[in-house]
Motif scaffolding. Structure first.
Motif, mmCIF file in Angstrom:
data_model
loop_
_atom_site.group_PDB
_atom_site.id
_atom_site.type_symbol
_atom_site.label_atom_id
_atom_site.label_comp_id
_atom_site.label_asym_id
_atom_site.label_seq_id
_atom_site.Cartn_x
_atom_site.Cartn_y
_atom_site.Cartn_z
ATOM 1 N N ARG A 72 0.845 -1.197 0.000
ATOM 2 C CA ARG A 72 0.000 0.000 0.000
ATOM 3 C C ARG A 72 0.876 1.241 0.000
ATOM 4 N NH1 ARG A 72 -3.174 -1.294 5.246
ATOM 5 N NH2 ARG A 72 -3.337 0.990 5.234
ATOM 6 N N ARG A 74 0.974 5.657 0.117
ATOM 7 C CA ARG A 74 0.342 6.958 0.320
ATOM 8 C C ARG A 74 1.187 7.994 -0.414
ATOM 9 N NH1 ARG A 74 3.204 9.583 4.529
ATOM 10 N NH2 ARG A 74 4.616 8.169 5.638
ATOM 11 N N PRO A 81 5.477 9.153 -3.430
ATOM 12 C CA PRO A 81 4.891 7.983 -2.771
ATOM 13 C C PRO A 81 5.700 7.529 -1.555
ATOM 14 C CG PRO A 81 6.131 7.291 -4.692
ATOM 15 C CD PRO A 81 6.237 8.793 -4.649
ATOM 16 N N ASP A 84 2.884 2.476 3.000
ATOM 17 C CA ASP A 84 1.864 2.732 4.012
ATOM 18 C C ASP A 84 1.370 1.403 4.562
ATOM 19 O OD1 ASP A 84 0.122 4.171 5.614
ATOM 20 O OD2 ASP A 84 -1.470 4.189 4.106
#
Length: 238
Positions: A72, A74, A81, A84
């Motif tokens: 994942r 964020r 980026p 996460d």
């Protein structure tokens, strides 16, 4: 551990893979990445996007201990980026750059990192570009080179600047005036008013057709570990 020298792991990935390999790798992209890929009209750009982002997920999945498709991410205010979720995900910082059929990924634990790679294209007007955007001493250095070397000099400065900007999570237009210097690297770079920060930047070997650089936030030294030969986990094999 406070006195330890930071380590930046660097991977170089070829992007000119056959279509079946590209589609196999694309299977690890998340929904956001699949949407972005589908929106690219040029099939070459779609291929390069799929391979570079899938390879990034493979490396991050190894570090975070999760399947690459479940990594994942964020995003910061300007789109930088970050991993996460998951234990220890916040310790890792990464940066991806690709130009032509080469991608470079840099990964560091505990410090913000930025990487940039640019393909050497002799048709670029390096002298005019440097005169418009770079500080006077840097533009003079570009203009003072022999004709075949001017593009390399311009890209050497460009990649150093963009690596610092990407480490900071900023926009390149704010970093074109960064005084990255014309001498050997690594070098500590201090941001001008309006773009505060300190970065340590080093040039990266990227082959005869590319120029590259990597930067970490703050003035502490670091070492680069070339992980290209070691490779990374590969989905659907083994």
């Amino acid at each position: 551990m406070s006195g330890a020298v930071a380590s930046v792991e660097v991977w170089r990935f070829p992007l000119d893979l056959p279509a079946p390999e590209v589609e196999r790798l694309a299977g690890v992209l998340d929904a956001r990445e699949r949407k972005r890929r589908a929106g690219l009209r040029d099939p070459v750009h779609r291929r390069r996007f799929a391979v570079s982002h899938a390879r990034t997920r493979l490396v991050l999945g190894e570090r975070l201990g999760v399947p690459p498709a479940l990594v994942r991410l964020r995003f910061g205010p300007n789109g930088k980026p970050f991993p996460d979720g998951g234990t220890g995900a916040g310790r890792w910082h990464f940066s991806l750059s690709h130009s032509g059929d080469l991608a470079v990924l840099a990964l560091c634990e505990g410090r913000e990192v930025g990487v940039d790679v640019e393909e050497v294209r002799p048709e670029r007007d390096a002298v005019r570009f440097a005169a418009r955007w770079f500080p006077p001493d840097e533009s003079a250095w570009v203009a003072g080179g022999e004709e075949p070397d001017r593009v390399h000099r311009c890209l050497r400065l460009w990649t150093r600047k963009e690596a610092c900007v990407k480490a900071a999570g900023g926009r390149l237009v704010r970093g074109l005036g960064l005084p990255v210097g014309t001498g050997p690297q690594p070098r500590v770079v201090h941001g001008p008013p309006g773009f505060p920060g300190t970065w340590t930047v080093a040039d990266l070997p990227a082959g005869p057709a590319h120029v590259g650089a990597v930067a970490l936030c703050d003035a502490r030294p670091f070492r680069v570990r070339d992980r290209t030969a070691a490779g990374s986990a590969d989905p659907g094999r083994g």
